[in-house]
Design an enzyme around this catalytic site. Structure first.
Site, PDB file in Angstrom:
ATOM      1  N   TYR A 142     -30.640 -41.340  32.664  1.00 49.25           N
ATOM      2  CA  TYR A 142     -30.720 -40.383  33.761  1.00 49.25           C
ATOM      3  C   TYR A 142     -30.145 -41.042  34.997  1.00 49.25           C
ATOM      4  O   TYR A 142     -30.489 -42.184  35.309  1.00 49.25           O
ATOM      5  CB  TYR A 142     -32.174 -39.977  34.009  1.00 49.25           C
ATOM      6  N   ASP A 237     -26.425 -48.661  37.262  1.00 52.74           N
ATOM      7  CA  ASP A 237     -27.422 -47.871  37.991  1.00 52.74           C
ATOM      8  C   ASP A 237     -28.732 -48.653  38.018  1.00 52.74           C
ATOM      9  O   ASP A 237     -29.427 -48.789  37.001  1.00 52.74           O
ATOM     10  CB  ASP A 237     -27.593 -46.510  37.292  1.00 52.74           C
ATOM     11  N   LYS A 269     -35.258 -45.867  45.283  1.00 53.71           N
ATOM     12  CA  LYS A 269     -36.677 -46.170  45.074  1.00 53.71           C
ATOM     13  C   LYS A 269     -37.172 -47.368  45.911  1.00 53.71           C
ATOM     14  O   LYS A 269     -37.537 -47.196  47.061  1.00 53.71           O
ATOM     15  CB  LYS A 269     -36.929 -46.361  43.584  1.00 53.71           C
TER      16      LYS A 269
END
Ligand code: PLP
Length: 432
Positions: A142, A237, A269
């Site tokens: 994702y 990522d 995050k």
């Protein structure tokens, strides 16, 4: 009717499914999601006054624990200076430097507001830099909800068992080649067929959105070597793993040790300390293709927001080696306790690991989980009863078997004891 039930009913009047991000709706585990009103250290408090040990940690940002005093103080001070200036501020370069110091090959950074924006920009930049169109991604990874990367995506897309998303045009989908994770032959075949038109491979540094899947030894290096050989870029990522899997993300456990850097990285995050900040970074030669220096356009009204920068700086300044050693210790203790509780019930499982991150998979011990197909084959039905037993006992787990578990520096032995004492009943429920 509980307060959470009332609030969920009200929320459904206003928002689709009552939520602003799909996994929060408890779709795959069922039941009413508790509405949270407070977060401190390792604990969340819901609208009915019930306290939970939190193993979601805001899906990653709460590395030091909720409401860490240093972050709260930095945020309060930043708020007092002003919320948003629409002009450059000193803390943007300061946070950038903290990231740069930890990551190999991050020569320039651009701050954005969400992980999705970071990956979206990285993909556009890779295309602009190489003049090529195709992107390779892996099933079960994702990278946020940009159109081109939703095919066979993990996280909420996996939880809802969707193949992708409606609303993505066939032309956009055709620009992404989706390959099985950990499959070198598939990558080689894709480059053999389309090599001269592949702009980039994007991969989670360690996949954590189909549950955690450990990259096979040398897999990321193989991606780096293969992309380099064909004039394509590697986008690593690190939105989820960054500054969490280790002090330098999962790259810290692979590239730093093996001696290679990605061309581009994406972060999110942890670097926002709980406020909306993300970034992309990488080789200056590539990053300087971004406007205003280069032809690839990207912008953001709230990019580099001063309050978020202050939170991110306080987070990274306090994310010391001791924090990472502690996280590793607590995470390993929790994994051992889960295994003991599951073994006591004869519950077949595997613990999937990426640095301090982990998840559990059911019925997978024989072959482990190496890709999305393996993750989908597991006995996922065991997770809902396990989850609800833990929730009843005051432990807040990710409401999907396809998500990682997050511990924080505030998960001391008392917090762990609460989790460990909830495990036997939950293991029994999962085994039933
Ligand atoms: N990349 C990865 C690996 C993620 O886990 C996520 C979110 O969970 C994203 C990108 C998207 O980040 P955001 O939710 O901030 O848009």
């Amino acid at each position: 009717m509980s307060n959470s039930e009332k609030l969920f009913a009200e929320a459904r009047e206003v928002m689709p499914g009552g939520v602003n991000s799909p996994v929060r709706a408890f779709g795959s585990v069922g039941g009413i999601p508790p509405f949270m009103v407070g977060a401190k250290g390792a604990y969340l408090t819901d609208a009915d006054g019930k306290e939970y040990v939190d193993l979601v940690c805001s899906w990653g940002p709460a590395l030091l624990g909720h409401s860490h005093p240093a972050i709260q103080a930095a945020v309060h001070a930043a708020v007092d200076r002003g919320l948003s200036f629409g002009a450059s501020t000193p803390d943007e370069a300061k946070l950038g430097q903290l990231i740069k110091n930890r990551m190999g090959g991050v020569e320039r950074l651009r701050m954005v507001s969400t992980g999705t924006e970071a990956t979206m920009t990285a993909v556009r930049l890779a295309r602009g830099f190489t003049g090529r169109e195709l992107i390779i991604k892996f099933s079960g990874c994702y990278h946020g909800h940009l159109d081109g990367l939703l095919a066979d995506a993990g996280s909420g897309v996996a939880t809802l068992a969707l193949p992708g998303s409606a609303g993505v045009t066939a032309a956009t989908a055709a620009e992404t080649l989706v390959l099985p994770y950990n499959d070198r032959a598939a990558v080689q075949a894709a480059f053999a067929e389309h090599g001269s038109n592949i702009a980039a491979v994007i991969t989670e540094s360690a996949p954590c959105n189909m549950g955690v899947v450990t990259p096979e030894e040398g897999f990321n290096k193989f991606l780096k070597d293969t992309t380099a050989q064909h004039g394509a870029l590697l986008i690593l990522d690190e939105v989820l793993t960054g500054f969490r899997a280790s002090d330098a993300g999962y790259w810290g456990l692979t590239g730093r040790v093996e001696g290679w850097n990605a061309d581009l990285y994406t972060f999110g995050k942890v670097i926002g300390g709980g406020l909306p900040t993300a970034a992309l970074g990488g080789r200056a030669e590539v990053m300087d293709y971004l406007a205003p220096l280069g032809p690839v356009y990207q912008a953001g009204t709230l990019s580099g927001n001063p309050v978020a920068m202050a939170a991110g700086i306080a987070q990274l300044e306090n994310a010391t080696d001791e924090v990472y050693s502690f996280l590793a210790k607590q995470s390993a203790a929790l994994q051992d306790a889960i295994t003991s509780a599951f073994n006591a019930e004869g519950l077949d499982h595997s613990i999937q690991r990426a640095g301090t991150l982990f998840s559990v998979a059911f019925g997978t011990s024989a072959n482990g989980v190496h890709n999305y197909a393996d993750a989908q084959k597991q006995e996922a039905f065991r997770y809902a009863p396990f989850f609800h037993s833990m929730l009843d006992s005051g432990v807040y787990l990710p409401p999907s078997v396809f998500e990682a578990w997050f511990v924080s520096a505030a998960h001391d032995d008392a917090a762990l004891d609460r989790i460990i004492s909830a495990l036997p009943a939950a293991a029994k429920a999962a085994a039933a």
